[in-house]
Design a protein around this motif. Structure first.
Motif, PDB file in Angstrom:
ATOM      1  N   TYR A 144       2.690   7.971   4.716  1.00 14.78           N
ATOM      2  CA  TYR A 144       3.757   8.294   5.560  1.00 14.78           C
ATOM      3  C   TYR A 144       5.300   8.740   5.192  1.00 14.78           C
ATOM      4  CZ  TYR A 144      -0.257  10.060   8.581  1.00 14.78           C
ATOM      5  OH  TYR A 144      -1.953  10.563   9.136  1.00 14.78           O
ATOM      6  N   HIS A 145       5.639   9.350   4.794  1.00 14.28           N
ATOM      7  CA  HIS A 145       6.997   9.829   4.070  1.00 14.28           C
ATOM      8  C   HIS A 145       7.786   8.896   5.461  1.00 14.28           C
ATOM      9  CE1 HIS A 145       6.123  10.440  -0.001  1.00 14.28           C
ATOM     10  NE2 HIS A 145       5.768   9.530   0.073  1.00 14.28           N
TER      11      HIS A 145
ATOM     12  N   LEU B  21      -1.511  -2.772   7.178  1.00 16.07           N
ATOM     13  CA  LEU B  21      -0.553  -1.722   7.033  1.00 16.07           C
ATOM     14  C   LEU B  21       0.225  -2.169   6.285  1.00 16.07           C
ATOM     15  CD1 LEU B  21      -0.136   1.329   8.583  1.00 16.07           C
ATOM     16  CD2 LEU B  21       1.084   0.094   9.805  1.00 16.07           C
ATOM     17  N   TYR B  22       0.878  -1.132   5.057  1.00 20.57           N
ATOM     18  CA  TYR B  22       2.170  -1.937   4.109  1.00 20.57           C
ATOM     19  C   TYR B  22       3.275  -0.895   4.862  1.00 20.57           C
ATOM     20  CZ  TYR B  22      -0.699  -4.607   1.915  1.00 20.57           C
ATOM     21  OH  TYR B  22      -0.965  -5.655   0.799  1.00 20.57           O
ATOM     22  N   VAL B  23       4.249  -1.101   5.560  1.00 16.54           N
ATOM     23  CA  VAL B  23       5.512   0.080   5.788  1.00 16.54           C
ATOM     24  C   VAL B  23       6.792  -0.850   4.721  1.00 16.54           C
ATOM     25  CG1 VAL B  23       7.120   0.640   7.373  1.00 16.54           C
ATOM     26  CG2 VAL B  23       4.884   0.040   7.935  1.00 16.54           C
TER      27      VAL B  23
ATOM     28  N   ASP C  14      13.068   6.631   4.637  1.00 18.76           N
ATOM     29  CA  ASP C  14      13.717   5.425   4.736  1.00 18.76           C
ATOM     30  C   ASP C  14      11.647   4.594   4.625  1.00 18.76           C
ATOM     31  OD1 ASP C  14      16.077   5.880   5.694  1.00 18.76           O
ATOM     32  OD2 ASP C  14      15.385   7.206   7.023  1.00 18.76           O
ATOM     33  N   LEU C  15      11.208   5.120   5.379  1.00 24.34           N
ATOM     34  CA  LEU C  15       9.621   3.880   5.503  1.00 24.34           C
ATOM     35  C   LEU C  15       8.962   4.644   4.710  1.00 24.34           C
ATOM     36  CD1 LEU C  15      10.747   2.537   9.234  1.00 24.34           C
ATOM     37  CD2 LEU C  15      10.957   1.470   6.470  1.00 24.34           C
ATOM     38  N   PHE C  16       7.757   3.994   4.088  1.00 24.68           N
ATOM     39  CA  PHE C  16       6.985   4.559   3.314  1.00 24.68           C
ATOM     40  C   PHE C  16       5.255   3.466   3.836  1.00 24.68           C
ATOM     41  CE2 PHE C  16       9.793   5.157   0.709  1.00 24.68           C
ATOM     42  CZ  PHE C  16       9.908   5.842   0.002  1.00 24.68           C
ATOM     43  N   VAL C  17       4.575   4.950   4.473  1.00 19.49           N
ATOM     44  CA  VAL C  17       3.818   3.894   5.457  1.00 19.49           C
ATOM     45  C   VAL C  17       1.713   4.126   4.457  1.00 19.49           C
ATOM     46  CG1 VAL C  17       2.008   3.561   7.654  1.00 19.49           C
ATOM     47  CG2 VAL C  17       4.622   3.855   7.507  1.00 19.49           C
TER      48      VAL C  17
END
Lengths: 854, 229
Positions: free
Chosen positions: A675-676, A702-704, A528-531
Motif C-alpha cells: 500500500y502506497h 507489518l513493515y511501514v 510518504d509511507l509504504f506498507v
C-alpha cells in the motif's frame, strides 16, 4: 625430463620457498574463488530446480496456470483426458514465518490419496500412509506436517504451535508431525510444510483452486499425444509441459545475478594467472646462466620449454589441490553472505546446501593447471631462446627486458584496443548473455596489460622528481629501477590495475544503478509511507494482504490517497515479468513516471487493453508503442498493447503496469502487496505510521517504511547483490600484492651486487629500505592510476553495454570518484606495505657477500 | 694512516672454519700507495674488505685515521665509508640507470648533499680523468676504461683519506689498464691520499710505493717497490 625437473626445477622451487609459496597461494586463491563461485551458481540453480524437479516427482506432464491458480474442476477435466492414468492437484503457498524476517515456509496442499502416485513422504514420528484416515488432520485448517529441518530451526515438536503470515493476517498452525527430508521435502531449501489441500485452501484464503496438476501418462499412449490432448481440452490459459522443460528459463532468470559473480571470479583467476606468469618469467630471467649451461650441456630448446611448462603445471596442480577444498569454504561463506539477497530477489538458498560437484572440482583443477601452463607459455619460449654462450658470460643483464615499440605485444595491445568497441556490437547469442560486452572488457584489460611495459618505460622521468622529493636519492634511484625492467614490473602493475579497475567498474555500475533507482523512487513513487507484510520490499518474499486493508487505510486521518499495488510475477514472452497492478489516478497524479516512449494510456485506452511497460521489458523483447503481447490469466489468454514505455526498476526481468480494476477482473486476484500511502500533512507522517502499525501490526507481520527508508532498502538490496563481487575484487587486489612481493624479492636478488655497491659507497640500511619501498609505492601508484583509467572505461562498458544487454536497463553512467580516490590510496599504501618485506631483506644484505654476488 | 694489529678473520663454511686472515699486522702511513698481491685465497680480498670498512675482523683491530672501526655498528660503518673512503672495483660497479655525472655524484647524494653544490666538483673530476663532455653518457655508452675513470672520479668526490682499489685493471686491456693506473697514481699523489690496491698483476703493483705479499692469510713479504722490481 624427469631428472631435469627433479634436479633443476624442484631445487629451484625449494631454494626460494617464500616465492614458491606465494605463487602456489596465488593459484590456490584464484582456484578457490572460481570453485566457490561456480558452487554458488550451482546451488542457486539447484535451489530453483529442486522446487520444480523434486516437487514434480514422478509426473510425466504437469499443468500450471498463473500464480492465482485455477479451479479444482480442472483436475477432473485432466483425469477424463484419454491417456491420463493418474492426476493429482497441488496447492502451493510460500508463507512468511512470523518472527523470523526473510524466512518463508513452502506449504504444499495435497490429496494424499492421489499424491502417492507421484511423490512419497516419510514421516519421522507418524505413518504418513495413515493420514487419509486421520480426521483430526483432514478436518482442521491449522494442522501441518513440517520438515525436520524447519522444526529443528524453530525448536518445534509435534503438537506445538507456530505462526505464518497469510493474506488475512498472522495465523497459528499446529505441528501435526515431522517429515524426513527426502523427495519433495527437500524443495525450497528443506523448509517445507504439507497440509491437506482443502485445509490449505481455507487457511491461506485461496479459494477452491489448485496451482498445479501432475499427470501420469499411460506408457502405451506416450506423453506427446497426451500433452496435445490436454492442451486442446484445457485451452490456452494453461501451460501443459514436461516438468523438466519448466526449468529452462531459470538460467535466463539468474543470469543477471550471475553476471557480477562470473565477472568477479574470472578476474580473480586472471590475476592468479598473472602471478604464475610473474613467477615463471622471473625464474627464467634469473636462471639465464643456468639455462645457458643446460643448453651448453646438450639440452634442446624443446626440453627447456617443457621444463618451464612442467614447473608451471606443478605449481598449478599444487595450487589447485589447496584451492579446490578451500573453494567449498569460500562458497559456503559467500552464500551465507548473499543468501538474503538471493532469497529476496529469487529463491531461498541455504549455505549448507552448497556442495562441490565433480564439475566444479574438475573445472577448478583444469583451470588452475591450464591457467598456470598458459601463463608459462611466453616465459618458456623466452627461456628456450637463451643461447648456450650466455652460460659463459659474467654479469648477464638480468631482468633488464628491453621494450621495443615495434614488438608484437605493442601491436597486439593496440589491436585489442581497436577491436574493443566493435566487439560490443556483437549481438548476444543467447538471451541476456552479453558475450560482446564481456569480450570488450577482456580486450580492454588485455590491451592495457600488453601496453603497460611501454608506458612504464617512460615513467622514470615523471616519477624521478617526486621520488627525489619524497625519498631523496633513494626515490630517484627507485624511479630509475622502476623503468629499468619494464616487462617484469609491468606484471604486478597490470595485476594491481586489473584489481583496481574491476573494483571501480563494479562501483561505477552499482553506483550508476543505485543513483538511477533512487531517482526513480523519488520521482515515480513519492508516497510518504509504504506498507508491506513480511518483507520490507514487495517482491518474492512478502505476503500479499487483503484488499480490505486499503479501504480502512483510506479512512485514516491525514491520509489523502492510497495506491494498492500488486506485484504479480508471471511468465510473459519467456520472461518472469512482474505484472504491477495499481491505481493510475493515484500513481500518475502523485508521481512523475519518466516516459521514454508514447504517452501514459487514458482511462479509455486502458479499457481497450493499453498498458505501460518498463524499458527493460521493451528492450529485451523488442517491444515499442503499438506492439502487442499475450499474458496467460485465469480468465484465458489476454492480449495487451503497449501504450507507453517508462523507466521502472522493479525487476530485472521487466514490468507490465496494468490498471488495478482490469487486473482484478482478469487475474481474479484482488490482493495487495504494497500500500502506497500519501499523507496530506508532512508533519503527520510519523503519527500516521504509528497508527497503521497499531492497527495492523499485530494482524500482519507489518513493515511501514517512509520514502527515504524504502530508498535505503532498495540501495541496500542492490549493494548486497554485489557484495560477493566486491569481495572478489578485494581478493584480486590481495593477489596482486602477492605479485608485488614476488617481483620485489626477485629484484632484490637481481640487484644484490648493486645493493652491495651502494652500501660500499656509503648507503646505509635506511637508504636501501627506502629504495625498495619507493619502488613498491611507484608500482602501487602506476597500478592504481592505470586501474582508475581502465576502470572508467570498463565501468562504462559494463553499464552501457553489458548491463543494457543483460538487464535491458539503460541508466546514465556515473564515474565513482570517491571509490577511485580510495582505491588509488589503497593501491599505493598496500603496495608500499607489500614492498616492506623485500625492502627489509635488501637492507639486511651483507655488504661483502652482496659485492661478491653473481 | 692505517693501522692493522693482529687482525684475524674467520669465516664459517658449513661445519668447517676458514681463517681468511690469520693475525695480520700492517701499518700504512698517510700518502703511501700500497699494493697487495697474493694468489687466490691468500686473504687479500678479506683484507681489503676490512680496510674498506665493509667488514669487521673476528679479532684484532683496524684503525683508520685513528678511528677504531672494528667495533662500529652498521650504520656508522656506512657513514664512515661515505665520508672517509673511496672505492674502485674490478667491474666498475656503476649504476646502469645513472649517467656518468650522476654516478660520480652518488656518494654525495647519499649523504644528502645538494646536487647543484656538488655538481661543479663532479664535473671538474670527470674533466680531470679525461671525460670532459661525456657527463651525460650512461655506463652502457662508455668503454671499460671510461667506466673505470668514472669510478675513479666517484671515489675521489668525497675527498676521502683512503682509496681502496680492488683489481682496478683486472677487466681492462694492458694499455687502458696502464692509463687508469697512471690516473690513480697522479690523482692520489696530488691529494696525499693513502691507497691500498689489491692486484694480481705484478706490473700494476709496481706503480705503488710498497708491496705486501699475502699467503694463507699471513703477510709473507713486505718491501718497497724498487726492491721488488
Amino acid at each position: 625430463m624427469g631428472a631435469l625437473l627433479r634436479f633443476v626445477s624442484l631445487r629451484h622451487l625449494f631454494d626460494g620457498p617464500l616465492r614458491t609459496a606465494l605463487t602456489i597461494c596465488g593459484v590456490a586463491v584464484g582456484v578457490a574463488t572460481l570453485v566457490g563461485i561456480s558452487s554458488i551458481n550451482r546451488s542457486v540453480m539447484a535451489a530453483f530446480r529442486s522446487t520444480i524437479d523434486t516437487v514434480a516427482g514422478k509426473a510425466d506432464v504437469s499443468i500450471a496456470g498463473t500464480a492465482t491458480g485455477f479451479p479444482e474442476a480442472l483436475l477432473e477435466q485432466a483425469r477424463a483426458t484419454p491417456g491420463v492414468q493418474h492426476a493429482a492437484g497441488t496447492l502451493t503457498v510460500v508463507a512468511p514465518v512470523k518472527g523470523s524476517p526473510g524466512e518463508s515456509l513452502y506449504v504444499m496442499g495435497i490429496d494424499f490419496l492421489d499424491d502417492g502416485y507421484f511423490r512419497s513422504y516419510e514421516g519421522v514420528d507418524r505413518d504418513v500412509g495413515k493420514l487419509n484416515d486421520d480426521l483430526e488432520f483432514l478436518n482442521s485448517t491449522d494442522r501441518m506436517l513440517v520438515s525436520e529441518r524447519f522444526a529443528k530451526a524453530h525448536g518445534l515438536r509435534t503438537g506445538q504451535t507456530f505462526q505464518l503470515v497469510t493474506k488475512d493476517g498472522v495465523k497459528d498452525f499446529v505441528v501435526h508431525g515431522l517429515l524426513k527430508e527426502s523427495g519433495p521435502v527437500t524443495a525450497f531449501g528443506g523448509s517445507v510444510g504439507v497440509m491437506y489441500f482443502a485445509s490449505a485452501q481455507e487457511a491461506f484464503g485461496r479459494g477452491r483452486v489448485f496451482d498445479r496438476v501432475d499427470v501420469k501418462v499411460d506408457p502405451a499412449v506416450g506423453w506427446e499425444p497426451v500433452v496435445g490432448a490436454l492442451r486442446s481440452r484445457l485451452g490456452p490459459g494453461f501451460e501443459v509441459d514436461r516438468p523438466d522443460s519448466r526449468g529452462a528459463s531459470v538460467e535466463t532468470m539468474v543470469r543477471s545475478f550471475q553476471l557480477g559473480l562470473n565477472l568477479g571470479s574470472a578476474v580473480a583467476l586472471l590475476v592468479g594467472v598473472f602471478l604464475v606468469y610473474n613467477t615463471v618469467s622471473i625464474s627464467v630471467l634469473q636462471r639465464r646462466r643456468e639455462i645457458g649451461t643446460l643448453r651448453a650441456l646438450g639440452a634442446t630448446k624443446a626440453s627447456i620449454r617443457s621444463l618451464f611448462g612442467l614447473e608451471a603445471v606443478l605449481l598449478g596442480a599444487l595450487g589447485s589441490a589447496i584451492g579446490v577444498p578451500f573453494g567449498l569454504v569460500v562458497g559456503r561463506g559467500a552464500i551465507s553472505w548473499v543468501s538474503d539477497t538471493v532469497s529476496q530477489l529469487y529463491v531461498r538458498v541455504n549455505p549448507q546446501d552448497v556442495e562441490l560437484g565433480a564439475v566444479e572440482v574438475a573445472g577448478g583443477v583444469a583451470l588452475g593447471v591450464l591457467g598456470s601452463l598458459f601463463a608459462a607459455l611466453r616465459p618458456a619460449v623466452i627461456a628456450s631462446s637463451v643461447q648456450p654462450v650466455e652460460a659463459l658470460r659474467r654479469d648477464v643483464a638480468v631482468g633488464a627486458g628491453a621494450v621495443q615499440v615495434r614488438s608484437w605485444p605493442t601491436f597486439l595491445g593496440v589491436g585489442l584496443f581497436a577491436l574493443a568497441w566493435p566487439a560490443t556490437l556483437i549481438p548476444p547469442p543467447v538471451e541476456n548473455l552479453p558475450i560482446g560486452g564481456y569480450l570488450c572488457i577482456f580486450f580492454v584489460l588485455m590491451g592495457a596489460t600488453l601496453l603497460s611495459p611501454l608506458l612504464l618505460r617512460h615513467l622514470n622521468r615523471p616519477l624521478a622528481g617526486p621520488g627525489q622529493v619524497l625519498w631523496g636519492i633513494s626515490g630517484r634511484l627507485a624511479a630509475d629501477n622502476f623503468a629499468r625492467a619494464p616487462v617484469r614490473t609491468a606484471v604486478p602493475v597490470s595485476a594491481l590495475s586489473v584489481g583496481v579497475a574491476m573494483s571501480i567498474t563494479i562501483a561505477a555500475f552499482v553506483g550508476s544503478f543505485q543513483r538511477s533507482a533512487e531517482d526513480w523512487i523519488r520521482q515515480s513513487i513519492p508516497a510518504d509511507l509504504f506498507v508491506t507484510s513480511s518483507a520490507k520490499v514487495a517482491g518474492v518474499q512478502n505476503q500479499p494482504m487483503a484488499d480490505a486493508v486499503g479501504d480502512e487505510l483510506e479512512r485514516f486521518e491525514h491520509v489523502s490517497a492510497v495506491d494498492r499495488v500488486r506485484v504479480f510475477p508471471t511468465d510473459v514472452l519467456g520472461l518472469r515479468v512482474y505484472v504491477i497492478s495499481l491505481i493510475p489516478e493515484v500513481y500518475e497524479r502523485r508521481g512523475r513516471p519518466t516516459v521514454l516512449e508514447g504517452t501514459l494510456p487514458s482511462p479509455e485506452a486502458r479499457a481497450r487493453g493499453l498498458v505501460t511497460i518498463s524499458e527493460n521489458f521493451a528492450r529485451r523483447r523488442n517491444l515499442s508503442v503499438g506492439s502487442t503481447f499475450p499474458i496467460i490469466t485465469p480468465t484465458g489468454v489476454h492480449t495487451w498493447t503497449v501504450g507507453a514505455v517508462i523507466v521502472d526498476y522493479t525487476s530485472d526481468q521487466g514490468t507490465v503496469i496494468i490498471e488495478r480494476q482490469h487486473f482484478v477482473r482478469q487475474f481474479k486476484d484482488d490482493q495487495v502487496d504494497s500500500y502506497h500511502v500519501y499523507v496530506d500533512d508532512p508533519s503527520k507522517i510519523e503519527a500516521v505510521r504509528q497508527r497503521i502499525t497499531e492497527r495492523f501490526g499485530k494482524v500482519f507481520d507489518l513493515y511501514v517504511l517512509s520514502n527515504v527508508e524504502l530508498r535505503d532498502e532498495a540501495m541496500n538490496l542492490v549493494g548486497s547483490a554485489f557484495k560477493v563481487t566486491w569481495a572478489m575484487e578485494v581478493v584480486a587486489v590481495l593477489l596482486a600484492l602477492l605479485g608485488i612481493i614476488n617481483t620485489l624479492l626477485a629484484a632484490v636478488l637481481d640487484r644484490t651486487r648493486e645493493i652491495g655497491l651502494l652500501r660500499a659507497v656509503g648507503a646505509d640500511r635506511a637508504h636501501v629500505l627506502k629504495l625498495f619501498a619507493a619502488e613498491a609505492s611507484f608500482i602501487g601508484l602506476t597500478g592504481g592510476l592505470m586501474g582508475v583509467g581502465v576502470g572508467a572505461v570498463v565501468g562504462y562498458v559494463l553499464t552501457k553495454v553489458v548491463g543494457v544487454q543483460a538487464t535491458g536497463w539503460n541508466f546514465p553512467y556515473h564515474f565513482p570518484f570517491e571509490t577511485a580516490a580510495q582505491m588509488l590510496l589503497v593501491a599505493i599504501v598496500a603496495s608500499t606495505l607489500a614492498g616492506l618485506y623485500p625492502a627489509r631483506r635488501a637492507s639486511r644484505l651483507d655488504v661483502v657477500e652482496a659485492l661478491a654476488y653473481e | 694512516m692505517i693501522d692493522v694489529v693482529d687482525a684475524v678473520k674467520v669465516y664459517r663454511r658449513g661445519a668447517s672454519e676458514v681463517r681468511a686472515l690469520d693475525g695480520v699486522s700492517l701499518s700504512v702511513p698517510k700518502g703511501q700507495f700500497l699494493s697487495v698481491m697474493g694468489s687466490s685465497g691468500s686473504g687479500k680480498s678479506t683484507m681489503l674488505n676490512l680496510l674498506g670498512a665493509l667488514d669487521v675482523p673476528t679479532s684484532g683491530s683496524v684503525r683508520i685515521d685513528g678511528r677504531e672501526i672494528s667495533k662500529l655498528p652498521d650504520d656508522d660503518l656506512s657513514r664512515f665509508r661515505r665520508e672517509r673512503l673511496g672505492f674502485i672495483f674490478q667491474f666498475f660497479n656503476l649504476l646502469p640507470t645513472l649517467s656518468a655525472i650522476e654516478n660520480v655524484l652518488l656518494p654525495a647524494l647519499l649523504s644528502g648533499k645538494a646536487r647543484d653544490v656538488e655538481e661543479p666538483r663532479a664535473r671538474a673530476l670527470l674533466e680531470q680523468v679525461g671525460l670532459k663532455g661525456r657527463w651525460h653518457h650512461r655506463p652502457d655508452e662508455l668503454s671499460g676504461g671510461e667506466m673505470q675513470r668514472v669510478a675513479i672520479a666517484r671515489a675521489l668526490l668525497g675527498e676521502p683519506s683512503v682509496l681502496l682499489a680492488d683489481e682496478p685493471t683486472g677487466n681492462l686491456d694492458s694499455k687502458t689498464g696502464a692509463e687508469v693506473l697512471r690516473l690513480i697514481r697522479e690523482a692520489t699523489r696530488q691529494r696525499q691520499l693513502t691507497v691500498v690496491m689489491v692486484t694480481h698483476d705484478p706490473r700494476a703493483a709496481e706503480v705503488g710505493d710498497r708491496l705486501v705479499r699475502l699467503a694463507d692469510g699471513r703477510v709473507v713479504g713486505d718491501e718497497t717497490v724498487r726492491q721488488a722490481a
